[in-house]
Design a protein around this motif. Structure first.
Motif, PDB file in Angstrom:
ATOM      1  N   PHE A 130      20.707   8.020  46.302  1.00 46.36           N
ATOM      2  CA  PHE A 130      20.717   6.887  45.271  1.00 46.36           C
ATOM      3  C   PHE A 130      21.042   6.991  44.047  1.00 46.36           C
ATOM      4  O   PHE A 130      21.609   6.202  43.448  1.00 46.36           O
ATOM      5  N   ARG A 131      21.017   8.422  43.675  1.00 51.82           N
ATOM      6  CA  ARG A 131      21.683   8.691  42.464  1.00 51.82           C
ATOM      7  C   ARG A 131      23.002   8.697  42.483  1.00 51.82           C
ATOM      8  O   ARG A 131      23.824   8.301  41.476  1.00 51.82           O
ATOM      9  N   ASP A 132      23.709   9.030  43.429  1.00 46.76           N
ATOM     10  CA  ASP A 132      25.377   9.030  43.614  1.00 46.76           C
ATOM     11  C   ASP A 132      25.357   7.442  43.833  1.00 46.76           C
ATOM     12  O   ASP A 132      26.547   7.096  43.416  1.00 46.76           O
ATOM     13  N   LEU A 133      24.859   6.754  44.499  1.00 47.52           N
ATOM     14  CA  LEU A 133      25.047   5.414  44.531  1.00 47.52           C
ATOM     15  C   LEU A 133      24.942   4.757  43.144  1.00 47.52           C
ATOM     16  O   LEU A 133      25.921   3.886  42.785  1.00 47.52           O
ATOM     17  N   GLN A 134      24.047   4.972  42.257  1.00 46.09           N
ATOM     18  CA  GLN A 134      23.978   4.448  41.170  1.00 46.09           C
ATOM     19  C   GLN A 134      25.056   5.042  39.967  1.00 46.09           C
ATOM     20  O   GLN A 134      25.718   4.148  39.267  1.00 46.09           O
ATOM     21  N   GLY A 135      25.757   6.200  40.564  1.00 44.42           N
ATOM     22  CA  GLY A 135      26.842   6.575  39.874  1.00 44.42           C
ATOM     23  C   GLY A 135      27.984   5.796  40.188  1.00 44.42           C
ATOM     24  O   GLY A 135      28.969   5.540  39.229  1.00 44.42           O
ATOM     25  N   ALA A 136      28.008   5.366  41.412  1.00 39.72           N
ATOM     26  CA  ALA A 136      29.251   4.579  41.785  1.00 39.72           C
ATOM     27  C   ALA A 136      29.262   3.104  41.268  1.00 39.72           C
ATOM     28  O   ALA A 136      30.304   2.639  41.176  1.00 39.72           O
ATOM     29  N   ILE A 137      28.120   2.679  40.887  1.00 39.31           N
ATOM     30  CA  ILE A 137      28.240   1.380  40.157  1.00 39.31           C
ATOM     31  C   ILE A 137      28.041   1.502  38.831  1.00 39.31           C
ATOM     32  O   ILE A 137      27.352   0.372  38.063  1.00 39.31           O
ATOM     33  N   SER A 138      28.073   2.574  38.228  1.00 43.91           N
ATOM     34  CA  SER A 138      27.733   2.968  36.823  1.00 43.91           C
ATOM     35  C   SER A 138      28.356   2.021  35.739  1.00 43.91           C
ATOM     36  O   SER A 138      27.949   1.837  34.789  1.00 43.91           O
ATOM     37  N   ARG A 139      29.267   1.491  36.176  1.00 45.83           N
ATOM     38  CA  ARG A 139      30.402   0.632  35.229  1.00 45.83           C
ATOM     39  C   ARG A 139      30.294  -0.777  35.422  1.00 45.83           C
ATOM     40  O   ARG A 139      30.576  -1.669  34.728  1.00 45.83           O
ATOM     41  N   ASP A 140      29.100  -1.020  36.442  1.00 48.63           N
ATOM     42  CA  ASP A 140      29.093  -2.535  36.704  1.00 48.63           C
ATOM     43  C   ASP A 140      27.767  -3.114  35.917  1.00 48.63           C
ATOM     44  O   ASP A 140      26.840  -2.260  35.893  1.00 48.63           O
ATOM     45  N   LYS A 141      27.700  -4.077  35.888  1.00 52.34           N
ATOM     46  CA  LYS A 141      26.555  -4.825  34.926  1.00 52.34           C
ATOM     47  C   LYS A 141      25.708  -5.675  35.893  1.00 52.34           C
ATOM     48  O   LYS A 141      24.457  -5.951  36.042  1.00 52.34           O
ATOM     49  N   LEU A 142      26.237  -6.342  36.996  1.00 47.13           N
ATOM     50  CA  LEU A 142      25.699  -7.539  38.029  1.00 47.13           C
ATOM     51  C   LEU A 142      26.107  -7.029  39.309  1.00 47.13           C
ATOM     52  O   LEU A 142      27.368  -7.036  39.769  1.00 47.13           O
ATOM     53  N   VAL A 143      25.211  -6.424  40.058  1.00 45.12           N
ATOM     54  CA  VAL A 143      25.180  -5.995  41.458  1.00 45.12           C
ATOM     55  C   VAL A 143      24.249  -6.702  42.533  1.00 45.12           C
ATOM     56  O   VAL A 143      23.332  -6.907  42.194  1.00 45.12           O
ATOM     57  N   ALA A 144      25.130  -7.285  43.500  1.00 43.82           N
ATOM     58  CA  ALA A 144      24.314  -7.821  44.651  1.00 43.82           C
ATOM     59  C   ALA A 144      24.176  -6.814  45.803  1.00 43.82           C
ATOM     60  O   ALA A 144      25.279  -6.161  46.307  1.00 43.82           O
ATOM     61  N   PHE A 145      22.884  -6.897  46.384  1.00 43.01           N
ATOM     62  CA  PHE A 145      22.847  -6.057  47.614  1.00 43.01           C
ATOM     63  C   PHE A 145      22.591  -6.910  48.917  1.00 43.01           C
ATOM     64  O   PHE A 145      21.751  -8.057  48.724  1.00 43.01           O
ATOM     65  N   THR A 146      23.212  -6.948  49.918  1.00 44.59           N
ATOM     66  CA  THR A 146      23.051  -7.605  51.300  1.00 44.59           C
ATOM     67  C   THR A 146      23.338  -7.110  52.344  1.00 44.59           C
ATOM     68  O   THR A 146      23.897  -5.799  52.401  1.00 44.59           O
ATOM     69  N   GLY A 147      22.804  -7.506  53.355  1.00 41.66           N
ATOM     70  CA  GLY A 147      23.154  -6.763  54.656  1.00 41.66           C
ATOM     71  C   GLY A 147      23.771  -7.975  55.452  1.00 41.66           C
ATOM     72  O   GLY A 147      23.751  -8.960  55.217  1.00 41.66           O
ATOM     73  N   SER A 148      24.477  -7.490  56.752  1.00 42.04           N
ATOM     74  CA  SER A 148      24.990  -8.349  57.653  1.00 42.04           C
ATOM     75  C   SER A 148      23.845  -9.252  58.335  1.00 42.04           C
ATOM     76  O   SER A 148      23.881 -10.383  58.716  1.00 42.04           O
ATOM     77  N   LEU A 149      22.915  -8.518  58.782  1.00 39.99           N
ATOM     78  CA  LEU A 149      21.777  -9.006  59.734  1.00 39.99           C
ATOM     79  C   LEU A 149      20.566  -8.417  58.723  1.00 39.99           C
ATOM     80  O   LEU A 149      20.306  -7.704  58.029  1.00 39.99           O
ATOM     81  N   PRO A 150      19.319  -9.167  59.226  1.00 41.54           N
ATOM     82  CA  PRO A 150      18.027  -8.882  58.867  1.00 41.54           C
ATOM     83  C   PRO A 150      17.697  -7.657  59.433  1.00 41.54           C
ATOM     84  O   PRO A 150      18.085  -7.138  60.432  1.00 41.54           O
ATOM     85  N   GLY A 151      16.865  -6.723  58.537  1.00 36.45           N
ATOM     86  CA  GLY A 151      16.177  -5.825  58.854  1.00 36.45           C
ATOM     87  C   GLY A 151      17.252  -4.389  58.819  1.00 36.45           C
ATOM     88  O   GLY A 151      16.956  -3.241  59.309  1.00 36.45           O
ATOM     89  N   GLU A 152      18.203  -4.352  58.059  1.00 38.40           N
ATOM     90  CA  GLU A 152      19.097  -3.199  57.864  1.00 38.40           C
ATOM     91  C   GLU A 152      18.863  -2.482  56.699  1.00 38.40           C
ATOM     92  O   GLU A 152      19.617  -1.666  56.288  1.00 38.40           O
ATOM     93  N   GLY A 153      17.838  -2.675  55.795  1.00 40.07           N
ATOM     94  CA  GLY A 153      17.420  -2.070  54.730  1.00 40.07           C
ATOM     95  C   GLY A 153      18.139  -2.446  53.193  1.00 40.07           C
ATOM     96  O   GLY A 153      18.079  -1.459  52.447  1.00 40.07           O
ATOM     97  N   ALA A 154      18.626  -3.441  53.192  1.00 39.29           N
ATOM     98  CA  ALA A 154      19.310  -3.963  52.220  1.00 39.29           C
ATOM     99  C   ALA A 154      18.203  -4.104  50.897  1.00 39.29           C
ATOM    100  O   ALA A 154      18.555  -3.559  49.711  1.00 39.29           O
ATOM    101  N   THR A 155      17.085  -4.510  51.169  1.00 38.43           N
ATOM    102  CA  THR A 155      16.128  -4.777  50.113  1.00 38.43           C
ATOM    103  C   THR A 155      15.706  -3.277  49.577  1.00 38.43           C
ATOM    104  O   THR A 155      15.457  -2.834  48.405  1.00 38.43           O
ATOM    105  N   THR A 156      15.463  -2.264  50.356  1.00 32.49           N
ATOM    106  CA  THR A 156      15.095  -0.847  50.029  1.00 32.49           C
ATOM    107  C   THR A 156      16.134  -0.253  49.432  1.00 32.49           C
ATOM    108  O   THR A 156      15.776   0.356  48.398  1.00 32.49           O
TER     109      THR A 156
END
Length: 324
Positions: A130-156
């Motif tokens: 998740f540090r790596d993921l945070q680095g991948a979006i380091s230049r972004d200010k507004l980021v949305a997380f979603t899954g295709s279906l429920p229960g895929e871990g998007a909230t986590t």
């Protein structure tokens, strides 16, 4: 004296073992039905039960094994990171390992959660992902997380990315935009009477609807208990105003959105962001669901969409996916 490393586990055998676990009930039922039908047919013709059972039991097991094998092959789920980038053209933002019971046992008893792993095991592969993921979006200010279906871990994934970004010194807030499921609000242990929808109706006083997580100090805006199924963020004129006000205060705003294929609001909310992270679950999310979700998200007027793979077995190494 040199210490030899243990042999690498076979990735194919690992997938076969997980497949057998998923299809065990189907195998037992199919074998019992096939064997029972065969024995009943022979017994009706005068064949002794023991003789019929001795003949039909191996055939029933073989037929059940064939059925479960075909069903497992037909799942066509996410089992490779390289196939996304090489053959499907999807942008891969990273992957996170599955938190095994062994890894959770190393945490304090009251912190055996993904959030607890980020706080108390910052050197773990899970926290590094998740540090790596945070680095991948380091230049972004507004980021949305979603899954295709429920229960895929998007909230986590959204919550862990927000915690990791806060640990890196960014001023972060995470917002629960799934007003029906309220997964983020429940994960933080809250059940408020007012939340993000009320903040949209009164964006000038949005600070009143912001909470703070005790362990990490992370700021969040929960989703209140739903009062009407017809009220939504997309139909609220104050939602874009709220996001604009938040951008004047926070370095990073993370939106935990509903599943893309379950709610049309996900793509509409994602259309307001700089980046959308489509979270998939390893060996669970069908590739057809990923394609349909990406097709819906690509209708957005701006921003990029990337795939993040969740719950990868610990024996895989991200990227080339070779055994450790």
């Amino acid at each position: 004296m040199r210490v030899r490393r243990p042999p690498s586990p076979s990735l194919a055998l690992g997938r076969l073992r997980r497949g057998l676990g998923r299809q065990a009930l189907l195998f037992v039922l199919a074998a019992a039905i096939l064997t029972g039908l065969g024995v009943a047919y022979d017994v009706s013709g005068g064949v002794p039960v023991r003789t019929a059972l001795f003949f039909w039991a191996p055939l029933g097991a073989a037929g059940a094994l064939t059925l479960t094998f075909v069903r497992e092959l037909g799942r066509n789920t996410v089992t490779s990171l390289s196939s996304f980038g090489r053959y499907r053209g999807y942008s891969i933002l990273g992957a996170a390992p599955d938190l095994t019971p062994r890894a959770l046992r190393q945490l304090p008893p009251d912190q055996r959660t993904p959030q607890g792993c980020l706080v108390h095991a910052q050197a773990s592969a899970f926290a590094s992902a998740f540090r790596d993921l945070q680095g991948a979006i380091s230049r972004d200010k507004l980021v949305a997380f979603t899954g295709s279906l429920p229960g895929e871990g998007a909230t986590t994934a959204a919550l862990c990315t927000a915690i990791s970004a806060a640990q890196q010194g960014r001023n972060v807030i995470v917002i629960d935009c799934d007003l029906k499921r309220r997964s983020l609000t429940r994960a933080l242990g809250f059940d408020p009477d007012e939340g993000v929808l009320d903040a949209c109706e009164n964006p000038g006083d949005w600070q009143s609807y912001v909470g703070e997580e005790d362990e990490t100090g992370l700021h969040f805006m929960p989703a209140a208990r739903p009062q009407s199924p017809w009220r939504g963020l997309v139909s609220t004129p104050g939602f874009p105003v709220l996001l604009t006000r938040l951008q004047n205060v926070y370095d990073l705003i993370i939106l935990d959105c509903p599943p893309t294929l379950s709610s049309p609001d996900a793509a509409l909310i994602a259309g307001l962001t700089d980046t959308t992270v489509l979270v998939t679950a390893w060996d669970r999310t069908p590739l057809s669901a990923v394609r349909n979700a990406m097709r819906a998200l690509h209708r957005r007027p701006r921003g990029r969409t990337g795939v993040y793979v969740n719950r990868v077995p610990p024996e895989y190494r991200f990227g080339r996916l070779r055994g450790e």
